[in-house]
Design a protein around this motif. Structure first.
Motif, mmCIF file in Angstrom:
data_model
loop_
_atom_site.group_PDB
_atom_site.id
_atom_site.type_symbol
_atom_site.label_atom_id
_atom_site.label_comp_id
_atom_site.label_asym_id
_atom_site.label_seq_id
_atom_site.Cartn_x
_atom_site.Cartn_y
_atom_site.Cartn_z
ATOM 1 N N UNK A 143 0.825 -1.208 0.000
ATOM 2 C CA UNK A 143 0.000 0.000 0.000
ATOM 3 C C UNK A 143 0.858 1.256 0.000
ATOM 4 N N UNK A 144 1.969 1.235 0.725
ATOM 5 C CA UNK A 144 2.874 2.392 0.740
ATOM 6 C C UNK A 144 3.468 2.629 -0.649
ATOM 7 N N UNK A 145 3.816 1.571 -1.345
ATOM 8 C CA UNK A 145 4.348 1.696 -2.717
ATOM 9 C C UNK A 145 3.279 2.257 -3.660
ATOM 10 N N UNK A 155 1.871 11.415 2.822
ATOM 11 C CA UNK A 155 0.648 11.436 3.626
ATOM 12 C C UNK A 155 0.330 10.049 4.186
ATOM 13 N N UNK A 156 0.545 9.015 3.357
ATOM 14 C CA UNK A 156 0.272 7.645 3.786
ATOM 15 C C UNK A 156 1.255 7.232 4.887
ATOM 16 N N UNK A 157 2.534 7.552 4.700
ATOM 17 C CA UNK A 157 3.524 7.230 5.731
ATOM 18 C C UNK A 157 3.181 7.915 7.046
ATOM 19 N N UNK A 158 2.767 9.163 6.960
ATOM 20 C CA UNK A 158 2.354 9.908 8.154
ATOM 21 C C UNK A 158 1.144 9.240 8.817
ATOM 22 N N UNK A 159 0.201 8.816 8.005
ATOM 23 C CA UNK A 159 -0.993 8.144 8.529
ATOM 24 C C UNK A 159 -0.589 6.867 9.284
ATOM 25 N N UNK A 160 0.331 6.085 8.704
ATOM 26 C CA UNK A 160 0.757 4.854 9.354
ATOM 27 C C UNK A 160 1.503 5.119 10.658
#
Length: 162
Positions: A143-145, A155-160
Protein backbone atom coordinates in the motif's frame (compact mmCIF):
# COMPACT_ATOMS: atom_id res chain seq x y z
CA UNK A 1 -23.48 -3.62 13.12
CA UNK A 2 -20.77 -5.16 10.96
CA UNK A 3 -21.15 -8.44 9.07
CA UNK A 4 -17.50 -9.13 9.75
CA UNK A 5 -16.59 -11.34 12.67
CA UNK A 6 -14.62 -9.84 15.54
CA UNK A 7 -11.60 -11.85 14.38
CA UNK A 8 -11.91 -10.37 10.88
CA UNK A 9 -12.22 -6.84 12.27
CA UNK A 10 -9.16 -7.39 14.45
CA UNK A 11 -7.23 -8.67 11.41
CA UNK A 12 -7.64 -5.39 9.49
CA UNK A 13 -4.21 -3.78 9.59
CA UNK A 14 -5.02 -0.69 7.50
CA UNK A 15 -8.32 0.70 6.22
CA UNK A 16 -7.99 4.20 4.82
CA UNK A 17 -9.71 6.33 2.21
CA UNK A 18 -7.57 8.53 -0.03
CA UNK A 19 -8.95 11.31 -2.16
CA UNK A 20 -7.57 14.33 -3.95
CA UNK A 21 -9.53 17.53 -3.48
CA UNK A 22 -8.43 20.59 -5.42
CA UNK A 23 -5.06 18.97 -6.09
CA UNK A 24 -4.31 18.04 -2.47
CA UNK A 25 -4.34 14.44 -1.24
CA UNK A 26 -6.28 13.73 1.94
CA UNK A 27 -6.59 10.55 3.98
CA UNK A 28 -9.32 9.43 6.35
CA UNK A 29 -9.67 6.25 8.35
CA UNK A 30 -12.49 4.03 7.11
CA UNK A 31 -14.93 3.20 9.91
CA UNK A 32 -15.55 -0.46 10.71
CA UNK A 33 -19.22 -0.22 9.70
CA UNK A 34 -18.09 0.67 6.18
CA UNK A 35 -16.05 -2.51 5.78
CA UNK A 36 -18.85 -5.06 5.48
CA UNK A 37 -18.47 -5.49 1.74
CA UNK A 38 -17.54 -3.70 -1.48
CA UNK A 39 -20.88 -1.90 -1.66
CA UNK A 40 -20.52 -0.52 1.88
CA UNK A 41 -16.98 0.64 1.12
CA UNK A 42 -18.09 2.31 -2.12
CA UNK A 43 -20.96 4.01 -0.29
CA UNK A 44 -18.50 5.39 2.28
CA UNK A 45 -16.07 6.53 -0.43
CA UNK A 46 -18.78 8.57 -2.14
CA UNK A 47 -18.91 10.78 0.97
CA UNK A 48 -15.50 12.21 0.14
CA UNK A 49 -15.00 14.93 -2.43
CA UNK A 50 -12.51 13.95 -5.04
CA UNK A 51 -11.13 15.15 -8.30
CA UNK A 52 -10.91 11.50 -9.44
CA UNK A 53 -13.19 9.73 -6.99
CA UNK A 54 -11.93 8.18 -3.78
CA UNK A 55 -9.81 5.12 -3.12
CA UNK A 56 -9.93 2.65 -0.23
CA UNK A 57 -6.65 0.98 0.66
CA UNK A 58 -7.09 -2.02 2.93
CA UNK A 59 -4.51 -4.47 4.29
CA UNK A 60 -5.72 -7.58 6.07
CA UNK A 61 -3.93 -10.01 8.39
CA UNK A 62 -0.50 -9.14 7.00
CA UNK A 63 -1.63 -11.30 4.09
CA UNK A 64 -3.42 -9.43 1.29
CA UNK A 65 -4.67 -6.05 0.13
CA UNK A 66 -7.93 -4.78 -1.28
CA UNK A 67 -8.35 -1.60 -3.30
CA UNK A 68 -11.78 -0.14 -3.96
CA UNK A 69 -12.18 2.96 -6.10
CA UNK A 70 -15.48 4.79 -6.39
CA UNK A 71 -15.89 7.41 -9.10
CA UNK A 72 -19.53 8.38 -9.11
CA UNK A 73 -21.47 5.22 -9.93
CA UNK A 74 -18.37 3.43 -11.23
CA UNK A 75 -16.84 1.08 -8.65
CA UNK A 76 -13.64 -0.79 -9.43
CA UNK A 77 -11.93 -3.29 -7.16
CA UNK A 78 -8.69 -5.20 -6.86
CA UNK A 79 -7.91 -8.09 -4.53
CA UNK A 80 -4.22 -8.96 -4.34
CA UNK A 81 -4.82 -12.64 -3.57
CA UNK A 82 -8.01 -14.37 -4.69
CA UNK A 83 -7.15 -17.42 -2.55
CA UNK A 84 -8.24 -15.32 0.44
CA UNK A 85 -11.88 -15.35 -0.72
CA UNK A 86 -12.96 -18.62 0.92
CA UNK A 87 -11.66 -17.55 4.35
CA UNK A 88 -12.32 -13.80 4.50
CA UNK A 89 -15.72 -12.13 4.17
CA UNK A 90 -14.34 -8.93 2.67
CA UNK A 91 -12.20 -10.80 0.12
CA UNK A 92 -15.24 -12.89 -0.83
CA UNK A 93 -17.25 -9.71 -1.37
CA UNK A 94 -14.66 -8.55 -3.90
CA UNK A 95 -14.96 -11.79 -5.86
CA UNK A 96 -18.76 -11.59 -5.63
CA UNK A 97 -18.68 -7.96 -6.81
CA UNK A 98 -16.59 -8.99 -9.79
CA UNK A 99 -19.13 -11.70 -10.59
CA UNK A 100 -16.46 -14.20 -11.45
CA UNK A 101 -15.72 -17.69 -10.29
CA UNK A 102 -12.16 -17.81 -9.08
CA UNK A 103 -10.33 -21.10 -9.28
CA UNK A 104 -8.50 -21.39 -5.99
CA UNK A 105 -5.08 -23.00 -5.97
CA UNK A 106 -3.80 -22.49 -2.43
CA UNK A 107 -0.21 -22.72 -3.71
CA UNK A 108 -0.65 -20.03 -6.35
CA UNK A 109 -1.65 -16.53 -5.28
CA UNK A 110 -3.30 -14.52 -8.01
CA UNK A 111 -4.97 -11.12 -8.04
CA UNK A 112 -8.58 -10.62 -9.03
CA UNK A 113 -10.06 -7.42 -10.38
CA UNK A 114 -8.86 -4.28 -12.12
CA UNK A 115 -5.06 -4.20 -12.24
CA UNK A 116 -5.45 -0.86 -14.05
CA UNK A 117 -7.50 0.63 -11.17
CA UNK A 118 -4.96 3.47 -10.81
CA UNK A 119 -3.61 3.70 -14.35
CA UNK A 120 -5.00 7.21 -14.82
CA UNK A 121 -3.08 8.27 -11.70
CA UNK A 122 0.25 6.90 -12.92
CA UNK A 123 0.30 3.25 -11.80
CA UNK A 124 -0.11 1.04 -14.86
CA UNK A 125 -1.61 -2.45 -14.79
CA UNK A 126 1.84 -3.90 -15.48
CA UNK A 127 3.41 -1.97 -12.60
CA UNK A 128 0.55 -2.99 -10.30
CA UNK A 129 0.98 -6.63 -11.27
CA UNK A 130 4.72 -6.48 -10.58
CA UNK A 131 4.07 -4.81 -7.24
CA UNK A 132 1.57 -7.47 -6.19
CA UNK A 133 3.97 -10.21 -7.29
CA UNK A 134 6.76 -8.89 -5.05
CA UNK A 135 6.66 -11.40 -2.21
CA UNK A 136 9.31 -9.45 -0.27
CA UNK A 137 6.73 -6.73 0.47
CA UNK A 138 4.16 -7.11 3.21
CA UNK A 139 0.67 -5.69 2.53
CA UNK A 140 1.33 -2.37 4.28
CA UNK A 141 4.48 -1.95 2.19
CA UNK A 142 2.47 -2.73 -0.95
CA UNK A 143 0.00 0.00 0.00
CA UNK A 144 2.87 2.39 0.74
CA UNK A 145 4.35 1.70 -2.72
CA UNK A 146 0.94 2.31 -4.30
CA UNK A 147 0.59 5.57 -2.38
CA UNK A 148 4.07 6.66 -3.52
CA UNK A 149 3.31 5.81 -7.12
CA UNK A 150 0.12 7.87 -7.27
CA UNK A 151 1.37 10.83 -5.27
CA UNK A 152 0.38 10.56 -1.61
CA UNK A 153 3.26 8.53 -0.20
CA UNK A 154 4.24 11.10 2.43
CA UNK A 155 0.65 11.44 3.63
CA UNK A 156 0.27 7.65 3.79
CA UNK A 157 3.52 7.23 5.73
CA UNK A 158 2.35 9.91 8.15
CA UNK A 159 -0.99 8.14 8.53
CA UNK A 160 0.76 4.85 9.35
CA UNK A 161 3.00 6.58 11.91
CA UNK A 162 0.02 8.07 13.81
Amino acid sequence: MSDLSDAEIDAIDVAVAAYRDEGTWNLAELPTHALDDVDAIAHELRRYPGDNGALALIAIDEDFVILVRAQGTLVRVLLSDATAAPEWTLARSVVDHLGVHVEIDEDEEAPAGALDILADLGLSATDMSELLDDLDLDPEEVLAEIADAVGFGDEFDEYLDD
